[in-house]
Design a protein around this motif. Sequence first.
Motif, PDB file in Angstrom:
ATOM      1  N   ALA A 197       5.611   9.303  -0.059  1.00  0.00           N
ATOM      2  CA  ALA A 197       4.875   9.271  -0.965  1.00  0.00           C
ATOM      3  C   ALA A 197       5.698   8.605  -1.788  1.00  0.00           C
ATOM      4  O   ALA A 197       5.135   7.613  -2.746  1.00  0.00           O
ATOM      5  CB  ALA A 197       4.646  10.554  -1.414  1.00  0.00           C
ATOM      6  N   TRP A 198       6.673   9.171  -2.071  1.00  0.00           N
ATOM      7  CA  TRP A 198       8.308   7.994  -3.178  1.00  0.00           C
ATOM      8  C   TRP A 198       8.653   6.670  -2.863  1.00  0.00           C
ATOM      9  O   TRP A 198       8.287   6.083  -3.784  1.00  0.00           O
ATOM     10  CB  TRP A 198       9.433   9.060  -3.080  1.00  0.00           C
ATOM     11  CG  TRP A 198      10.513   8.594  -3.862  1.00  0.00           C
ATOM     12  CD1 TRP A 198      10.736   8.673  -5.538  1.00  0.00           C
ATOM     13  CD2 TRP A 198      11.338   7.742  -3.105  1.00  0.00           C
ATOM     14  NE1 TRP A 198      11.894   8.187  -5.394  1.00  0.00           N
ATOM     15  CE2 TRP A 198      12.603   7.011  -4.470  1.00  0.00           C
ATOM     16  CE3 TRP A 198      12.226   7.326  -1.645  1.00  0.00           C
ATOM     17  CZ2 TRP A 198      13.511   6.728  -3.541  1.00  0.00           C
ATOM     18  CZ3 TRP A 198      12.850   6.745  -1.539  1.00  0.00           C
ATOM     19  CH2 TRP A 198      13.431   6.249  -2.316  1.00  0.00           C
ATOM     20  N   LYS A 222       5.596   4.713  -3.804  1.00  0.00           N
ATOM     21  CA  LYS A 222       5.340   4.634  -4.972  1.00  0.00           C
ATOM     22  C   LYS A 222       6.323   3.321  -5.350  1.00  0.00           C
ATOM     23  O   LYS A 222       6.026   2.730  -6.707  1.00  0.00           O
ATOM     24  CB  LYS A 222       5.513   5.628  -5.286  1.00  0.00           C
ATOM     25  CG  LYS A 222       5.252   6.171  -7.032  1.00  0.00           C
ATOM     26  CD  LYS A 222       5.269   7.572  -8.183  1.00  0.00           C
ATOM     27  CE  LYS A 222       5.921   7.489  -8.739  1.00  0.00           C
ATOM     28  NZ  LYS A 222       6.639   8.607  -9.503  1.00  0.00           N
ATOM     29  N   PHE A 223       7.476   2.812  -5.041  1.00  0.00           N
ATOM     30  CA  PHE A 223       8.308   2.672  -5.856  1.00  0.00           C
ATOM     31  C   PHE A 223       8.604   0.936  -4.380  1.00  0.00           C
ATOM     32  O   PHE A 223       9.164  -0.109  -5.281  1.00  0.00           O
ATOM     33  CB  PHE A 223       9.687   3.014  -5.981  1.00  0.00           C
ATOM     34  CG  PHE A 223       9.644   4.332  -7.373  1.00  0.00           C
ATOM     35  CD1 PHE A 223       9.257   3.462  -8.296  1.00  0.00           C
ATOM     36  CD2 PHE A 223       9.787   5.664  -6.612  1.00  0.00           C
ATOM     37  CE1 PHE A 223       9.282   4.799  -9.215  1.00  0.00           C
ATOM     38  CE2 PHE A 223       9.612   6.552  -7.185  1.00  0.00           C
ATOM     39  CZ  PHE A 223       9.017   6.126  -9.292  1.00  0.00           C
ATOM     40  N   ASP A 278      12.659  -0.478 -11.422  1.00  0.00           N
ATOM     41  CA  ASP A 278      12.211   0.628 -10.479  1.00  0.00           C
ATOM     42  C   ASP A 278      13.195   0.727  -9.417  1.00  0.00           C
ATOM     43  O   ASP A 278      12.850   2.274  -8.836  1.00  0.00           O
ATOM     44  CB  ASP A 278      11.528  -0.517  -9.672  1.00  0.00           C
ATOM     45  CG  ASP A 278       9.781  -1.163  -9.866  1.00  0.00           C
ATOM     46  OD1 ASP A 278       9.077  -0.719 -11.437  1.00  0.00           O
ATOM     47  OD2 ASP A 278       9.727  -1.917  -9.439  1.00  0.00           O
ATOM     48  N   GLU A 332      14.206   9.717 -10.046  1.00  0.00           N
ATOM     49  CA  GLU A 332      13.178  10.860  -8.851  1.00  0.00           C
ATOM     50  C   GLU A 332      13.620  11.176  -8.222  1.00  0.00           C
ATOM     51  O   GLU A 332      14.004  12.598  -7.851  1.00  0.00           O
ATOM     52  CB  GLU A 332      12.263   9.956  -8.954  1.00  0.00           C
ATOM     53  CG  GLU A 332      10.468  11.208  -8.963  1.00  0.00           C
ATOM     54  CD  GLU A 332       9.189  10.027  -9.151  1.00  0.00           C
ATOM     55  OE1 GLU A 332       8.959   9.392  -9.726  1.00  0.00           O
ATOM     56  OE2 GLU A 332       8.455  10.212  -7.921  1.00  0.00           O
ATOM     57  N   ALA A 362      13.071   5.012  -9.344  1.00  0.00           N
ATOM     58  CA  ALA A 362      13.277   5.402  -8.136  1.00  0.00           C
ATOM     59  C   ALA A 362      14.631   6.730  -7.398  1.00  0.00           C
ATOM     60  O   ALA A 362      14.383   7.263  -7.495  1.00  0.00           O
ATOM     61  CB  ALA A 362      13.234   4.146  -7.002  1.00  0.00           C
TER      62      ALA A 362
END
Length: 448
Positions: free
Chosen positions: A401-402, A405-406, A424, A431, A428
Amino acid sequence: MNRNSQSTEANFDGLVGPTHHYAGLSFGNEASARHQYQPSNPLKAVLQGLGKMKALADQGFVQGVIPPLARPDLRLLRQLGFTGNDVQILQKARQQAPELLSAACSASSMWVANAATVSPSADTADNRVHFTVANLNNKLHRMSEARGTTAVLRALFADERRFIVHDALPQTPAFGDEGAANHNRLYGGAEGPGLELFVYGYDARLPSGGPVRYPARQTRQASEAVARLHQLDPQTTLYAQQNPAVIDQGVFHNDVIAVSHREVLFCHEQAFSGQQALFDAIRQRLPEFHPLVVPDEAVTVSDAVNTYLFNSQLLSRQDGSMSLVLPQEAREHPAVWQYLQQLLAGDNPITGLQVFDLRESMRNGGGPACLRLRVTLTEEERQAVNPAVMMNDALYTRLTAWAGKFYRDRLTTDDLADPQLLTDNYQALDELTGILNLGTVYDFQQSQ
Ligand SMILES: N=C(N)NCCC[C@H](NC(=O)CCC(=O)O)C(=O)O
């Protein structure tokens, strides 16, 4: 600490970073040269790597994740004379020296077989697991990994009673060191020290004897220094030269022509200089030694370089048989695939093949074994590793999922100065340090 407690070969795979691209930075690595400037797909690359990690974790193998380094490496660009704020630095580098911008953006830290050399505690005098970070000084884009890798490994293997992460060797050609990709550990049934086999491309004390077309990246002097740092017993340490003729055919690391696991060494007949004498020396120390040598008439060196047959992982199953983890390219090559069928039918421990599509990494010369760092751990040591990096269903779901997203699904060298890519990436990775419980491991987090 108990020397005799059961130990496991854990694999830690490098997570592909968001700036994965093809820049042709590695002279001597033919895949890197061939794919220069082709568009890459970082999202696909990271998912391919995660797919391998998840599949092996599902089979019960101990599997961890090593986070990517922060790229672009603005510190490197500043060191090379680019000035201004971050965006200005990227733009100036793009205009004046795009190859330096590529080097500063390379996602090459994914190939963690080059992150460090590792000696298990059973082999070391102080009974700790020793890591020496590779200096990778043959290539600018790889040399700049050492600093970040040291911080990352110290965050994963933080317990100093059990682990020690040594700084990289001096950054000079005579100490060129490329880590575990040039190191094998053989061992038999009994617990205790294994036989550590260091493979070098040239001996800096001798004026000749190395390859002539492509560079040898590992020196004997570097291997000897690592063995000293790791406090290995000279009785169970061997040094071998990789055949310079195969380096000249594109075998830039030993793990492109040989892989070991337990008592097995699976390699090409031309892998080492003085191969028979080397095998005799190994057998003297390890009577169970089981070489599996592939003749040139079955698989040529060029086939091996193109398919990465030997850049495979050998894994022990519960019943003692072994499974060979291969890249898709090996299945697509008729001669290599035919050889593998013979291998399965033959009298040896390999009874299964597993094939993975790792094409994004393969196009830069990185196969299944390049993407993993093998760390043999006792049960107590395993408990001491940062648990947040161990692969399981929950971590796999979070990381996919991570990445979704990035990560971009297309990247070329023209995109590298895009300020949005920098923003970005930092977001990323910030996170990611939360997901993997790494603390503030990246420079950009410390200056925030
Ligand atoms: N065999 C092992 N263990 N590792 C493979 C490393 C591949 C890496 N490729 C690169 O760095 C290419 C980057 C580029 O050209 O964009 C290298 O040559 O060092």
